[in-house]
Scaffold this motif. Structure first.
Motif, PDB file in Angstrom:
ATOM      1  N   SER A 154     -15.067  22.779  67.981  1.00 30.01           N
ATOM      2  CA  SER A 154     -15.782  21.513  68.105  1.00 30.01           C
ATOM      3  C   SER A 154     -15.516  20.567  66.945  1.00 30.01           C
ATOM      4  N   ALA A 155     -15.152  21.095  65.782  1.00 32.40           N
ATOM      5  CA  ALA A 155     -14.836  20.231  64.641  1.00 32.40           C
ATOM      6  C   ALA A 155     -13.504  19.509  64.832  1.00 32.40           C
ATOM      7  N   GLU A 156     -12.633  20.042  65.673  1.00 31.12           N
ATOM      8  CA  GLU A 156     -11.362  19.388  66.000  1.00 31.12           C
ATOM      9  C   GLU A 156     -11.614  18.470  67.194  1.00 31.12           C
ATOM     10  N   HIS A 157     -11.858  17.201  66.901  1.00 25.84           N
ATOM     11  CA  HIS A 157     -12.338  16.296  67.944  1.00 25.84           C
ATOM     12  C   HIS A 157     -11.357  16.126  69.094  1.00 25.84           C
ATOM     13  N   GLU A 158     -10.067  16.054  68.813  1.00 25.38           N
ATOM     14  CA  GLU A 158      -9.094  15.929  69.898  1.00 25.38           C
ATOM     15  C   GLU A 158      -9.120  17.171  70.783  1.00 25.38           C
ATOM     16  N   VAL A 159      -9.148  18.328  70.164  1.00 29.65           N
ATOM     17  CA  VAL A 159      -9.166  19.578  70.927  1.00 29.65           C
ATOM     18  C   VAL A 159     -10.418  19.631  71.789  1.00 29.65           C
ATOM     19  N   ARG A 160     -11.555  19.326  71.201  1.00 34.87           N
ATOM     20  CA  ARG A 160     -12.815  19.368  71.944  1.00 34.87           C
ATOM     21  C   ARG A 160     -12.780  18.411  73.131  1.00 34.87           C
ATOM     22  N   HIS A 161     -12.369  17.173  72.867  1.00 38.82           N
ATOM     23  CA  HIS A 161     -12.370  16.149  73.910  1.00 38.82           C
ATOM     24  C   HIS A 161     -11.396  16.498  75.043  1.00 38.82           C
ATOM     25  N   VAL A 162     -10.163  16.818  74.698  1.00 37.43           N
ATOM     26  CA  VAL A 162      -9.152  17.122  75.726  1.00 37.43           C
ATOM     27  C   VAL A 162      -9.527  18.398  76.473  1.00 37.43           C
ATOM     28  N   ALA A 163     -10.011  19.415  75.758  1.00 35.62           N
ATOM     29  CA  ALA A 163     -10.401  20.665  76.424  1.00 35.62           C
ATOM     30  C   ALA A 163     -11.501  20.423  77.450  1.00 35.62           C
ATOM     31  N   GLN A 164     -12.428  19.525  77.153  1.00 38.99           N
ATOM     32  CA  GLN A 164     -13.487  19.228  78.123  1.00 38.99           C
ATOM     33  C   GLN A 164     -12.922  18.535  79.367  1.00 38.99           C
ATOM     34  N   ILE A 165     -11.946  17.651  79.175  1.00 39.85           N
ATOM     35  CA  ILE A 165     -11.310  16.999  80.325  1.00 39.85           C
ATOM     36  C   ILE A 165     -10.559  18.030  81.167  1.00 39.85           C
ATOM     37  N   LEU A 166      -9.787  18.894  80.495  1.00 38.72           N
ATOM     38  CA  LEU A 166      -8.996  19.888  81.215  1.00 38.72           C
ATOM     39  C   LEU A 166      -9.876  20.953  81.861  1.00 38.72           C
ATOM     40  N   LEU A 167     -11.016  21.233  81.269  1.00 38.78           N
ATOM     41  CA  LEU A 167     -12.024  22.097  81.891  1.00 38.78           C
ATOM     42  C   LEU A 167     -12.466  21.487  83.214  1.00 38.78           C
ATOM     43  N   GLY A 168     -12.713  20.194  83.217  1.00 44.89           N
ATOM     44  CA  GLY A 168     -13.106  19.514  84.458  1.00 44.89           C
ATOM     45  C   GLY A 168     -12.051  19.636  85.537  1.00 44.89           C
ATOM     46  N   TRP A 169     -10.779  19.536  85.134  1.00 49.77           N
ATOM     47  CA  TRP A 169      -9.697  19.686  86.111  1.00 49.77           C
ATOM     48  C   TRP A 169      -9.693  21.081  86.713  1.00 49.77           C
ATOM     49  N   SER A 170      -9.806  22.101  85.872  1.00 51.66           N
ATOM     50  CA  SER A 170      -9.794  23.480  86.393  1.00 51.66           C
ATOM     51  C   SER A 170     -11.003  23.731  87.290  1.00 51.66           C
ATOM     52  N   ASN A 171     -12.161  23.176  86.926  1.00 54.93           N
ATOM     53  CA  ASN A 171     -13.341  23.312  87.787  1.00 54.93           C
ATOM     54  C   ASN A 171     -13.121  22.633  89.133  1.00 54.93           C
ATOM     55  N   GLU A 172     -12.539  21.439  89.108  1.00 57.24           N
ATOM     56  CA  GLU A 172     -12.254  20.740  90.365  1.00 57.24           C
ATOM     57  C   GLU A 172     -11.281  21.546  91.222  1.00 57.24           C
ATOM     58  N   HIS A 173     -10.246  22.096  90.588  1.00 59.38           N
ATOM     59  CA  HIS A 173      -9.285  22.926  91.329  1.00 59.38           C
ATOM     60  C   HIS A 173     -10.006  24.120  91.959  1.00 59.38           C
ATOM     61  N   GLY A 174     -10.879  24.763  91.191  1.00 54.94           N
ATOM     62  CA  GLY A 174     -11.620  25.908  91.714  1.00 54.94           C
ATOM     63  C   GLY A 174     -12.476  25.543  92.912  1.00 54.94           C
ATOM     64  N   ARG A 175     -13.148  24.385  92.850  1.00 49.45           N
ATOM     65  CA  ARG A 175     -13.972  23.931  93.978  1.00 49.45           C
ATOM     66  C   ARG A 175     -13.105  23.656  95.207  1.00 49.45           C
ATOM     67  N   ARG A 176     -11.977  23.009  94.992  1.00 48.17           N
ATOM     68  CA  ARG A 176     -11.102  22.683  96.118  1.00 48.17           C
ATOM     69  C   ARG A 176     -10.499  23.950  96.726  1.00 48.17           C
ATOM     70  N   LEU A 177     -10.189  24.925  95.882  1.00 47.02           N
ATOM     71  CA  LEU A 177      -9.672  26.202  96.388  1.00 47.02           C
ATOM     72  C   LEU A 177     -10.742  26.963  97.156  1.00 47.02           C
ATOM     73  N   ALA A 178     -11.985  26.896  96.689  1.00 48.34           N
ATOM     74  CA  ALA A 178     -13.083  27.555  97.417  1.00 48.34           C
ATOM     75  C   ALA A 178     -13.245  26.930  98.800  1.00 48.34           C
ATOM     76  N   ASP A 179     -13.158  25.601  98.874  1.00 48.17           N
ATOM     77  CA  ASP A 179     -13.240  24.924 100.172  1.00 48.17           C
ATOM     78  C   ASP A 179     -12.074  25.331 101.077  1.00 48.17           C
ATOM     79  N   ALA A 180     -10.867  25.369 100.516  1.00 49.70           N
ATOM     80  CA  ALA A 180      -9.698  25.754 101.316  1.00 49.70           C
ATOM     81  C   ALA A 180      -9.802  27.209 101.751  1.00 49.70           C
ATOM     82  N   GLY A 181     -10.266  28.070 100.861  1.00 47.46           N
ATOM     83  CA  GLY A 181     -10.392  29.486 101.187  1.00 47.46           C
ATOM     84  C   GLY A 181     -11.352  29.739 102.335  1.00 47.46           C
ATOM     85  N   ALA A 182     -12.402  28.934 102.424  1.00 49.84           N
ATOM     86  CA  ALA A 182     -13.382  29.108 103.501  1.00 49.84           C
ATOM     87  C   ALA A 182     -12.720  28.957 104.863  1.00 49.84           C
ATOM     88  N   ARG A 183     -11.711  28.116 104.953  1.00 49.70           N
ATOM     89  CA  ARG A 183     -10.999  27.930 106.234  1.00 49.70           C
ATOM     90  C   ARG A 183     -10.189  29.168 106.619  1.00 49.70           C
TER      91      ARG A 183
END
Length: 162
Positions: free
Chosen positions: A30-59
């Protein structure tokens, strides 16, 4: 059909695991502001991918749990300084390199699975899965590029200071 189911499940697991790693990296560094900020954005991407995969998997009859909703979920405030960084900056740098390495490897594994999903979707005429892979895979490649760039820029300084 089994190949599609396997790939969807493996990719979902990989994206959820990577999301957890991004959250840990954001909190740990958290003291490395770039790492913290970018990691939070990339976390959001992986979460979105997981949600979209869960929706696709249901089919395909897969019961994949969507990742938790995005949010701070226990991440320390951005201005909170880590005691490890203050007391042992060389060890903190090495820990960051190791975390970046693990994030890179996780994204690489997911990239290969996205490629596999795209190939099987194309071969079987599954346009919705091809669209999913075409949409998500570039973000995974960007995750890899960011971790690789960070490793290249931080390694000389950190490793020569040990």
């Amino acid at each position: 059909m089994k190949g599609i189911v396997y790939t969807l499940g493996a990719l979902h697991d990989g994206e959820c695991a990577l999301a957890g790693q991004w959250a840990e990296a954001a909190a740990r560094h958290s003291a490395e502001h770039e790492v913290r900020h970018v990691a939070q954005i990339l976390l959001g991407w992986s979460n979105e991918h997981g949600r979209r995969l869960a929706d696709a998997g249901a089919r395909y009859g897969l019961a994949l749990d969507p990742p938790p909703e995005p949010g701070p979920r226990g991440l320390p405030p951005a201005d909170e300084e880590g005691t490890l960084a203050e007391e042992h900056p060389a060890e903190e740098g090495l820990l960051l390199l190791l975390d970046l390495r693990e994030l890179h490897l996780g994204a690489c594994g997911n990239s290969l699975l996205w490629e596999m999903l795209g190939q099987v979707a194309q071969a079987s005429g599954e346009s919705s899965l091809l669209d999913l892979a075409t949409s998500c895979h570039p973000r995974t490649l960007r995750q890899m590029r960011w971790t690789n760039t960070m490793l290249k820029s931080l390694s000389p300084q950190v490793l020569t200071s040990l």
